[in-house]
Design an enzyme around this catalytic site. Structure first.
Site, PDB file in Angstrom:
ATOM      1  N   HIS A 273     -17.524 -44.206  16.531  1.00  0.00           N
ATOM      2  CA  HIS A 273     -17.898 -42.655  16.989  1.00  0.00           C
ATOM      3  C   HIS A 273     -19.281 -42.748  17.311  1.00  0.00           C
ATOM      4  O   HIS A 273     -20.333 -42.697  16.535  1.00  0.00           O
ATOM      5  CB  HIS A 273     -17.784 -41.914  15.396  1.00  0.00           C
ATOM      6  CG  HIS A 273     -18.022 -40.638  15.208  1.00  0.00           C
ATOM      7  ND1 HIS A 273     -17.337 -39.656  14.612  1.00  0.00           N
ATOM      8  CD2 HIS A 273     -18.936 -39.670  16.076  1.00  0.00           C
ATOM      9  CE1 HIS A 273     -17.699 -38.383  14.597  1.00  0.00           C
ATOM     10  NE2 HIS A 273     -18.899 -38.286  15.703  1.00  0.00           N
TER      11      HIS A 273
ATOM     12  N   GLU B 254     -13.873 -41.371  18.840  1.00  0.00           N
ATOM     13  CA  GLU B 254     -14.065 -39.895  18.539  1.00  0.00           C
ATOM     14  C   GLU B 254     -15.652 -39.378  18.489  1.00  0.00           C
ATOM     15  O   GLU B 254     -16.490 -40.097  18.724  1.00  0.00           O
ATOM     16  CB  GLU B 254     -13.785 -39.990  16.868  1.00  0.00           C
ATOM     17  CG  GLU B 254     -14.706 -40.793  16.033  1.00  0.00           C
ATOM     18  CD  GLU B 254     -14.212 -40.945  14.472  1.00  0.00           C
ATOM     19  OE1 GLU B 254     -13.071 -40.538  14.105  1.00  0.00           O
ATOM     20  OE2 GLU B 254     -15.003 -40.832  13.702  1.00  0.00           O
TER      21      GLU B 254
ATOM     22  N   HIS C  68     -11.520 -39.403   6.877  1.00  0.00           N
ATOM     23  CA  HIS C  68     -12.816 -39.008   6.115  1.00  0.00           C
ATOM     24  C   HIS C  68     -12.700 -39.241   4.735  1.00  0.00           C
ATOM     25  O   HIS C  68     -11.895 -38.532   4.066  1.00  0.00           O
ATOM     26  CB  HIS C  68     -13.350 -37.594   6.580  1.00  0.00           C
ATOM     27  CG  HIS C  68     -15.026 -37.727   6.715  1.00  0.00           C
ATOM     28  ND1 HIS C  68     -15.483 -37.748   5.876  1.00  0.00           N
ATOM     29  CD2 HIS C  68     -15.688 -37.459   7.981  1.00  0.00           C
ATOM     30  CE1 HIS C  68     -16.884 -37.796   6.128  1.00  0.00           C
ATOM     31  NE2 HIS C  68     -16.872 -37.872   7.489  1.00  0.00           N
TER      32      HIS C  68
ATOM     33  N   GLY D  23     -13.760 -45.750   7.659  1.00  0.00           N
ATOM     34  CA  GLY D  23     -14.858 -46.370   7.766  1.00  0.00           C
ATOM     35  C   GLY D  23     -15.601 -46.714   6.417  1.00  0.00           C
ATOM     36  O   GLY D  23     -15.663 -48.007   6.147  1.00  0.00           O
ATOM     37  N   HIS D  24     -16.349 -45.895   5.991  1.00  0.00           N
ATOM     38  CA  HIS D  24     -17.399 -46.019   4.974  1.00  0.00           C
ATOM     39  C   HIS D  24     -16.855 -46.663   3.749  1.00  0.00           C
ATOM     40  O   HIS D  24     -17.312 -47.884   3.305  1.00  0.00           O
ATOM     41  CB  HIS D  24     -17.981 -44.689   4.578  1.00  0.00           C
ATOM     42  CG  HIS D  24     -19.241 -44.911   3.738  1.00  0.00           C
ATOM     43  ND1 HIS D  24     -20.386 -45.040   4.368  1.00  0.00           N
ATOM     44  CD2 HIS D  24     -19.120 -44.594   2.310  1.00  0.00           C
ATOM     45  CE1 HIS D  24     -21.164 -45.141   3.028  1.00  0.00           C
ATOM     46  NE2 HIS D  24     -20.400 -44.854   2.094  1.00  0.00           N
TER      47      HIS D  24
HETATM   48  N1  PXP Z   1     -12.564 -39.341  11.234  1.00  0.00           N
HETATM   49  C1  PXP Z   1     -13.719 -38.830  11.787  1.00  0.00           C
HETATM   50  C2  PXP Z   1     -13.412 -37.594  12.728  1.00  0.00           C
HETATM   51  C3  PXP Z   1     -14.928 -39.201  11.288  1.00  0.00           C
HETATM   52  O1  PXP Z   1     -16.142 -38.521  12.124  1.00  0.00           O
HETATM   53  C4  PXP Z   1     -15.129 -40.208  10.475  1.00  0.00           C
HETATM   54  C5  PXP Z   1     -16.503 -40.821  10.049  1.00  0.00           C
HETATM   55  O2  PXP Z   1     -17.151 -41.154  11.298  1.00  0.00           O
HETATM   56  C6  PXP Z   1     -14.008 -40.741   9.945  1.00  0.00           C
HETATM   57  C7  PXP Z   1     -12.777 -40.136  10.330  1.00  0.00           C
HETATM   58  C8  PXP Z   1     -14.175 -42.015   9.007  1.00  0.00           C
HETATM   59  O3  PXP Z   1     -14.560 -41.448   7.577  1.00  0.00           O
HETATM   60  P1  PXP Z   1     -15.143 -42.387   6.593  1.00  0.00           P
HETATM   61  O4  PXP Z   1     -16.186 -43.146   7.415  1.00  0.00           O
HETATM   62  O5  PXP Z   1     -15.553 -41.588   5.546  1.00  0.00           O
HETATM   63  O6  PXP Z   1     -13.931 -43.140   6.284  1.00  0.00           O
END
Ligand code: PXP
Length: 237
Positions: A43, A70, A190, A213-214
């Protein structure tokens, strides 16, 4: 099968904090795939605090599973995506400076812009997904844009899951039903983590992909990247 796409933005954030190429983002992408990830997500934000625009060509060269870029569709972002031709582009309505994405598109208000953007990307051979909240009218409007898929914004699910699981999933189940009916593929992302992922997947069997990700990177600090990816795959199996 639900594909696990690992978002490596936080690895880039760590690298950028010291200015040198450590950890090596490209090696991380290769390793994630070797450890079982079925996709790599990045991203690139306008301030480039995470993955930088200049990282994209090298990532495109090494990712052999599915490459998903993204971000907010500024002209610079669209140019970057079209030049590098990932497998998928997920359009997100986050404004410059946003800490993280915290809502989906209003596909009714922005339908014209999204329609044009979706077809520009599709004309370049790129599958498109729209980040969206589980709201019925917005799903129908998303379909009108010509998008191939939607990505459910699962932040509110993750938040409510800790208190009331059934309530947390209900809007997503109803929205998934609509997506199936009108022919929109379903991705999600997310705040998904090892606690809430299995429940989400088991209630949305049509789920094609999650990008995480996080929590995954935080888990990897304790459990190691290979082990962590295996645990997320198990939660999706
Ligand atoms: N999807 C989108 C559109 C995002 O912006 C993000 C964060 O960059 C994620 C998924 C992944 O979220 P997380 O880092 O909380 O797993």
């Amino acid at each position: 099968m639900t594909r696990l796409s690992v978002n490596i933005n936080k690895v880039a954030l760590l690298r950028n904090s010291r200015g040198a190429n450590f950890p090596d983002l490209i090696k991380t992408a290769i390793d994630c795939e070797e450890f079982g990830a079925q996709g790599i997500t990045v991203h690139p934000r306008p301030d480039q605090r995470h993955v930088k625009y200049t990282d994209i060509p090298a990532l495109k060269e090494v990712v052999t599973t599915e490459f998903n870029i993204e971000g907010y569709p500024s002209e610079a972002f669209i140019d970057l995506v079209i030049q590098n031709k990932p497998d998928q582009c997920t359009l997100v309505p986050d404004l410059p400076g946003a800490l993280t994405s915290d809502n989906g598109w209003d596909t009714i208000a922005h339908q014209k812009f999204l329609k044009t953007t979706v077809s520009r990307l599709q004309d370049a051979g790129i599958r498109v997904s729209l980040f969206i909240d589980p709201i019925e009218d917005r799903l129908y409007a998303a379909k009108e844009t010509g998008t191939d898929r939607i990505e459910f914004y699962t932040g509110p699910y993750a938040h409510l899951y800790t208190q009331e699981k059934a309530q947390a999933i209900s809007a997503f189940m109803a929205a998934a039903y609509v997506c199936n009916d009108i022919g929109l593929g379903i991705n999600a992302g997310h705040d998904l983590n090892l606690d809430n992922l299995k429940f989400f997947k088991s209630h949305i069997p049509q789920l094609l992909e999650v990008s995480i990700g996080h929590a995954l990177i935080v888990d990897a600090l304790y459990l190691g990247l290979k082990n962590t990816i295996q645990l997320y795959l198990k939660a999706l199996s």
